[in-house]
Every structure is written in structure tokens, then in C-alpha cells.
Design an enzyme around this catalytic site. Structure first.
Site, short mmCIF file in Angstrom:
data_model
loop_
_atom_site.label_atom_id
_atom_site.label_comp_id
_atom_site.label_asym_id
_atom_site.label_seq_id
_atom_site.Cartn_x
_atom_site.Cartn_y
_atom_site.Cartn_z
N SER A 199 -8.77 -5.80 -13.48
CA SER A 199 -10.02 -5.12 -13.13
C SER A 199 -10.86 -5.05 -14.40
O SER A 199 -10.29 -5.11 -15.51
CB SER A 199 -9.70 -3.70 -12.63
OG SER A 199 -10.88 -2.92 -12.57
N TYR A 224 -4.78 4.78 -13.60
CA TYR A 224 -5.22 3.50 -13.02
C TYR A 224 -5.77 2.57 -14.11
O TYR A 224 -5.39 1.40 -14.21
CB TYR A 224 -6.26 3.73 -11.93
CG TYR A 224 -6.80 2.42 -11.38
CD1 TYR A 224 -5.98 1.58 -10.62
CD2 TYR A 224 -8.11 2.00 -11.64
CE1 TYR A 224 -6.46 0.37 -10.12
CE2 TYR A 224 -8.59 0.79 -11.15
CZ TYR A 224 -7.76 -0.03 -10.40
OH TYR A 224 -8.23 -1.23 -9.93
N1 LIG Z 1 -11.89 -2.78 -4.72
C1 LIG Z 1 -12.27 -2.71 -5.98
O1 LIG Z 1 -13.36 -2.15 -6.31
C2 LIG Z 1 -11.39 -3.31 -7.06
C3 LIG Z 1 -11.97 -3.54 -8.33
C4 LIG Z 1 -11.19 -4.09 -9.30
C5 LIG Z 1 -9.88 -4.41 -9.07
N2 LIG Z 1 -9.33 -4.18 -7.85
C6 LIG Z 1 -7.92 -4.54 -7.66
O2 LIG Z 1 -7.83 -5.49 -6.62
C7 LIG Z 1 -6.55 -5.40 -5.99
C8 LIG Z 1 -6.74 -5.35 -4.49
O3 LIG Z 1 -7.48 -4.19 -4.18
P1 LIG Z 1 -8.41 -4.06 -2.88
O4 LIG Z 1 -9.71 -3.57 -3.33
O5 LIG Z 1 -8.32 -5.25 -2.04
O6 LIG Z 1 -7.65 -2.82 -2.18
P2 LIG Z 1 -7.18 -2.57 -0.67
O7 LIG Z 1 -8.22 -3.04 0.28
O8 LIG Z 1 -6.78 -1.12 -0.64
O9 LIG Z 1 -5.89 -3.48 -0.52
C9 LIG Z 1 -4.72 -3.19 -1.24
C10 LIG Z 1 -3.61 -4.12 -0.80
O10 LIG Z 1 -2.41 -3.76 -1.53
C11 LIG Z 1 -1.36 -3.56 -0.59
N3 LIG Z 1 -0.40 -2.56 -1.05
C12 LIG Z 1 -0.67 -1.28 -1.41
N4 LIG Z 1 0.49 -0.63 -1.69
C13 LIG Z 1 1.50 -1.53 -1.49
C14 LIG Z 1 2.91 -1.45 -1.58
N5 LIG Z 1 3.52 -0.32 -1.96
N6 LIG Z 1 3.64 -2.54 -1.28
C15 LIG Z 1 3.04 -3.69 -0.86
N7 LIG Z 1 1.69 -3.83 -0.78
C16 LIG Z 1 0.93 -2.75 -1.07
C17 LIG Z 1 -2.06 -3.08 0.68
O11 LIG Z 1 -1.26 -3.38 1.81
P3 LIG Z 1 -0.39 -2.33 2.68
O12 LIG Z 1 -1.11 -1.02 2.65
O13 LIG Z 1 -0.33 -2.99 4.01
O14 LIG Z 1 0.94 -2.28 1.99
C18 LIG Z 1 -3.30 -3.97 0.68
O15 LIG Z 1 -3.00 -5.23 1.22
C19 LIG Z 1 -5.88 -4.16 -6.58
O16 LIG Z 1 -4.96 -4.57 -7.58
C20 LIG Z 1 -7.02 -3.40 -7.22
O17 LIG Z 1 -6.61 -2.60 -8.31
C21 LIG Z 1 -10.06 -3.64 -6.83
#
Ligand SMILES: NC(=O)c1ccc[n+]([C@@H]2O[C@H](COP(=O)([O-])OP(=O)(O)OC[C@H]3O[C@@H](n4cnc5c(N)ncnc54)[C@H](OP(=O)(O)O)[C@@H]3O)[C@@H](O)[C@H]2O)c1
Length: 263
Positions: free
Chosen positions: A141, A154
Site C-alpha cells: 500500500s 496497519y
Molecule cells: N482498498 C484500499 O483502499 C487499499 C489500499 C491499499 C492497499 N490495499 C490492500 O489491498 C489488499 C486487498 O484489499 P481490498 O481493498 O480488496 O479489501 P477487501 O475488499 O476487504 O478484500 C479483502 C480480501 O482478503 C480476504 N481475507 C481477509 N481476511 C482473510 C483471512 N483471514 N483469510 C483469508 N482471506 C482473508 C477477504 O476474503 P474473505 O473475507 O472471504 O476471507 C477478501 O477477499 C489488502 O492487502 C489491502 O491492505 C487496499
């Protein structure tokens, strides 16, 4: 021993950036194994990919918080004669609030997922990544470049992901294994609700869709880049993080997180 079929192992594929990455990799002809906890959601993603004429991904419902998840995934792949040529560590979550007031167990479980599981899956399959001259794409990130008051754990986990991934890029380059840190800025997904700030929106000029982040991430990873920061505004932030004194960064980040919490 029969030759094992190479696949792309992708975590966190049931939502957000992970779902977009699944479609992006599939559209470029990669066979996928999708990991997350919500099996139904994974099956829906797999069905959509199959409907587009690509091979249907294998679905593994696994909770990556568990220390046993790495060996479990390896056993599940071996049982199907599969091995990773690419590992995409995308699963992760954040929490917004003062570290001393947020639940300690929840913050530790964030470290289990964002740091421990990612480290395990980055290292567990290096021999097969080497055999296929594949690679590792770790989702960090822009938070990895900054200190993060009101989201301290985080931001620290993402600083780890960035540092670890850059070092691994250097270590594994002589073996022909690409390693890349994808560092998105704000992306509207389920992430904000999970972090406790469901209404929060990033500034428009920094915000990109999950699909655009996945496109840029895939292109940069396949192109052998060490770090990919999608979006000009987000790249400016990473440059500023090196130039602006830390105490100013801390105050600015603190104000920003307070605004998000109040949205
Ligand atoms: N959205 C943003 O603004 C942003 C910005 C920078 C970086 N990121 C990074 O991008 C990545 C994806 O985030 P996102 O925005 O797509 O979030 P999201 O929509 O909340 O998706 C998170 C994913 O992680 C999975 N997950 C969570 N806990 C888990 C566990 N214990 N075991 C297995 N899978 C798990 C969830 O699936 P289940 O709940 O089905 O397990 C879901 O598929 C993360 O690493 C986040 O830090 C996000």
C-alpha cells in the site's frame, strides 16, 4: 513423479482488488487457485471466469489467520498435482483508531494475515517458482511509505510488506524469479467497512478502481518492476514521503485519519 501443473495462487480473491486481480490474471491465460474464507464468493468469481471461456479456477476456502494455512494450502495443491508458478499475496485488512484503544487481539490477527501469512506463502513455493521462472506479487500500500497514526499497526504491516518484498526482489532476481510490491492508494472496496470507516472515501485524485489497480499491478509485475504505485498522485505521495520531515508527515497523516473516522 508426474509433472505438476503450474498455477497462480491468489489470496483474498473473494472481494475487491483480489477479485479484480483474478480476472486480470485469468484474462492473460493464467490458471488460478483462489483462496479466501468465503467459499460461495470464491465460487462466484470462479464461475464468472469460467463463463468468460477461461479454465475454471480451483477454489480453496482457507482462513489465513491460522499458522497451519501455509502447509494446508501446499497439501491441497499437491493433492491436485498443482504447484504455483506465481503467488499473489493480496489478502489483508486494516483498522482505523488509536492503537492503544483498538482490540489487541484483532491487531495481532492483522499481523498474522498481513505479515505472517504473506511471508509464509512468499517463501513456501520458491522452488516451484524457480522451476517455472514465475514470481511473487505482494499487495502492500502507499501506507507502507508512511507512518500511520490512528492506523499504526496497519501502516506498520504494509511497511513490512514493502521492505520484505523489495529485499526478496533482490535476493531472487539471480534465479529469474520476479518479485514485486503493488502499492495502491485508496480503492473503494470492502476494505473501508472492515477497517471501521464504512463511509470513508479517499480524495478523488488519488482514488482508482480495483480493476485499474489490478491492470497496472499485472503489467508492472510481468514487466519485472520491483515496486508499482498506481496513479500519478499516489506516486507523488511516495516521493514526498522521502522528502518531507517525519514530524510533518505524522501530523498530516493523523489529521487525515481523524477526518476518515468522522466521515
Ligand atoms: N482498498 C484500499 O483502499 C487499499 C489500499 C491499499 C492497499 N490495499 C490492500 O489491498 C489488499 C486487498 O484489499 P481490498 O481493498 O480488496 O479489501 P477487501 O475488499 O476487504 O478484500 C479483502 C480480501 O482478503 C480476504 N481475507 C481477509 N481476511 C482473510 C483471512 N483471514 N483469510 C483469508 N482471506 C482473508 C477477504 O476474503 P474473505 O473475507 O472471504 O476471507 C477478501 O477477499 C489488502 O492487502 C489491502 O491492505 C487496499
Amino acid at each position: 513423479m508426474p509433472a505438476l501443473r503450474p498455477i497462480t495462487l491468489l489470496t483474498g480473491a473473494s472481494a475487491g482488488i483480489g477479485t479484480a486481480l483474478a480476472h486480470e490474471f485469468a484474462s492473460h491465460g493464467h490458471e488460478l487457485v483462489l483462496v479466501a474464507r468465503r467459499e460461495q464468493r470464491l465460487n462466484a468469481v470462479a464461475d464468472a471466469i469460467a463463463a468468460s471461456g477461461k479454465p475454471r479456477p480451483v477454489v480453496l476456502a482457507v482462513d489465513l489467520h491460522s499458522a497451519e494455512s501455509g502447509p494446508h494450502i501446499a497439501a491441497q495443491l499437491a493433492a491436485r498435482d498443482l504447484e504455483p508458478s506465481i503467488v499473489v499475496n493480496n489478502a489483508g485488512f486494516g483498522l482505523v483508531g488509536l492503537a492503544a484503544e483498538l482490540d489487541i487481539a484483532e491487531q495481532r490477527s492483522m499481523i498474522d494475515l498481513n505479515v505472517s501469512a504473506l511471508t509464509d506463502l512468499s517463501l513456501r513455493f520458491v522452488e516451484s517458482l524457480d522451476r517455472h521462472k514465475g514470481g511473487i506479487l505482494n499487495v502492500a500500500s502507499i501506507a507502507g511509505f508512511l507512518p500511520g497514526p490512528r492506523s499504526a499497526v496497519y501502516y506498520a504491516t504494509k511497511a513490512y510488506v514493502l521492505s520484505f518484498t523489495e529485499a526478496l526482489h533482490q535476493e531472487l532476481a539471480p534465479r529469474g524469479i520476479r518479485v514485486c510490491a503493488l502499492c495502491p492508494g485508496p480503492v473503494p472496496t470492502e476494505f473501508q467497512a472492515r477497517a471501521g470507516v464504512p463511509g470513508a472515501r479517499g480524495p478523488g485524485f488519488l482514488t482508482l478502481s480495483a480493476e485499474e489497480v489490478a491492470r497496472q499491478g499485472y503489467r508492472g509485475f510481468m514487466g519485472g518492476h520491483r515496486v508499482v504505485v498506481p496513479g500519478f498522485g499516489n506516486r507523488l505521495i511516495t516521493v514526498a514521503s522521502r522528502l518531507v520531515p517525519r514530524r510533518f508527515l505524522l501530523r498530516a497523516a493523523d489529521r487525515r485519519q481523524q477526518q476518515r473516522k468522522e466521515t
